[in-house]
Design an enzyme around this catalytic site. Structure first.
Site, short mmCIF file in Angstrom:
data_model
loop_
_atom_site.label_atom_id
_atom_site.label_comp_id
_atom_site.label_asym_id
_atom_site.label_seq_id
_atom_site.Cartn_x
_atom_site.Cartn_y
_atom_site.Cartn_z
N LYS A 54 0.84 -1.20 0.00
CA LYS A 54 0.00 0.00 0.00
C LYS A 54 0.88 1.25 0.00
CE LYS A 54 -3.80 -2.44 2.19
NZ LYS A 54 -4.45 -2.87 3.42
N GLN A 98 -4.57 -1.81 9.68
CA GLN A 98 -4.42 -3.14 9.08
C GLN A 98 -4.95 -4.23 10.02
OE1 GLN A 98 -3.25 -3.76 5.84
NE2 GLN A 98 -3.98 -5.81 6.29
N ASP A 121 -11.07 2.58 4.09
CA ASP A 121 -11.33 1.14 3.96
C ASP A 121 -12.84 0.87 3.89
OD1 ASP A 121 -9.27 -0.66 3.64
OD2 ASP A 121 -8.79 -0.77 5.78
#
Ligand code: NAP
Length: 293
Positions: A54, A98, A121
């Site tokens: 990412k 994460q 997200d």
């Protein structure tokens, strides 16, 4: 069957190019670059790989990127403090935490604490609610990537029977919701571990989306001739013939299934690259929303 591949790798490069051009033009006009941050807690190998890629993709498109690395022993209160900081930092447009998190931390409490405006997200209850209502929102990256693949490759979806294997909050449930909405107009069946007659349902699928997290679970006898198959699964299996010592396989047994498909996502190089690109697209969207304000 003349099988065609939904090449996510090539498409991701193309979309990244589009984003990079936009960022170049913004910065040339004197604007700041979009800023994506990531928080990683602990040393999980797969998580570290995801965050690194990412970060790399962010740099490739000209974003500012920062990674907050916290030890495995981090408490929930400490992580909540970091989230509070990221929520209020005016330099950051969007951030991700994460997953998975170490067991002493309640994941849902952490997700709930993320500001919906920075939730690139698309995991917070506010964004999930907006998605279900068809309102403007941040759509979770993997389902968004699947939708992008289907759209950009011109796959016909209206009136098609789409069977989704898996009902997780990050893949199965949102992708089933999105594909049933106006614009995609699929008739969707969502399956899970208690579903009966799974094989019969799969055989009815015009579009089969597989996100069950079981290596090569879907075999040729479960797939209708001419189906579109989207394999979300990612599994590392040991392979001494590879320099890395492993290879990546999916939830679909491609060696036998691909020949039956009209379109199929390869693994690797199908859904995976589009997931990261969707995160970049969401960050750019968060940036524009903040700049507008
Ligand atoms: P997950 O949270 O483990 O969910 C798996 C789902 O599959 C659950 O809903 C489960 O049902 C269902 N399931 C399990 N065994 C089944 C069976 N025998 N028959 C029918 N349904 C079954 O997994 P996930 O996070 O959605 O991820 C799925 C896969 O996608 C994994 O391989 C993951 O690594 C991969 N992934 C890839 C990307 C990408 O960027 N390409 C992104 C995210 C995930 P229950 O709900 O009843 O337990």
């Amino acid at each position: 069957m003349n099988t065609q591949f939904l090449d996510g790798k090539a498409m991701a490069l193309q979309i990244k190019d589009e984003i990079a051009n936009e960022v170049r033009s913004l910065t040339a006009q004197g604007h700041r670059a979009p800023h994506l941050a990531a928080v990683i807690v602990g040393n999980d190998g797969a998580s570290m790989t995801y965050v690194a890629s990412k970060e790399k993709s962010s740099h490739e498109v000209g974003f500012t990127s920062s990674v907050y690395r916290m030890p495995e022993t981090t408490s929930e209160a400490q992580l909540l403090e970091t989230i509070e900081f990221l929520n209020s930092d005016p330099d950051i447009d969007g951030f991700i935490v994460q997953l998975p998190l170490p067991k002493q931390i309640n994941e849902q409490r952490i997700i709930d604490a993320i500001s919906a405006d920075k939730d690139v997200d698309g995991f917070t209850p506010v964004n999930v609610g907006r998605m279900v209502l068809g309102e403007d929102c941040f759509v979770p990256a993997t389902p968004m990537g699947i939708c992008t693949l289907l759209k950009r490759f011109g796959i016909e979806t209206a009136g098609k029977h789409c069977v989704v294997l898996g009902r997780s909050n990050i893949v199965g449930t949102p992708v089933a919701n999105l594909l049933s909405r106006k614009g995609f107009d699929c008739t969707v069946t969502m399956c899970h571990s208690k579903t009966k007659n799974l094989k019969e349902l799969c055989l009815q699928a015009d579009i089969l989306v597989v996100a069950i997290g079981k290596p090569e679970f879907v075999t040729a006898d479960m797939v209708k001739d001419g189906a579109v198959v989207v394999d979300v699964g990612i599994h590392r299996i040991p392979d001494e013939t590879k320099k890395s010592g492993y290879r990546i396989i999916g939830d679909v047994k491609h060696s036998e299934v691909d020949a039956k498909c009209s379109w199929v996502t390869p693994v690797p190089g199908g859904v995976g690259p589009l997931t990261i690109v969707s995160l970049l697209q969401n960050t750019l969207k968060a940036y524009h929303k903040r700049e507008k304000k």
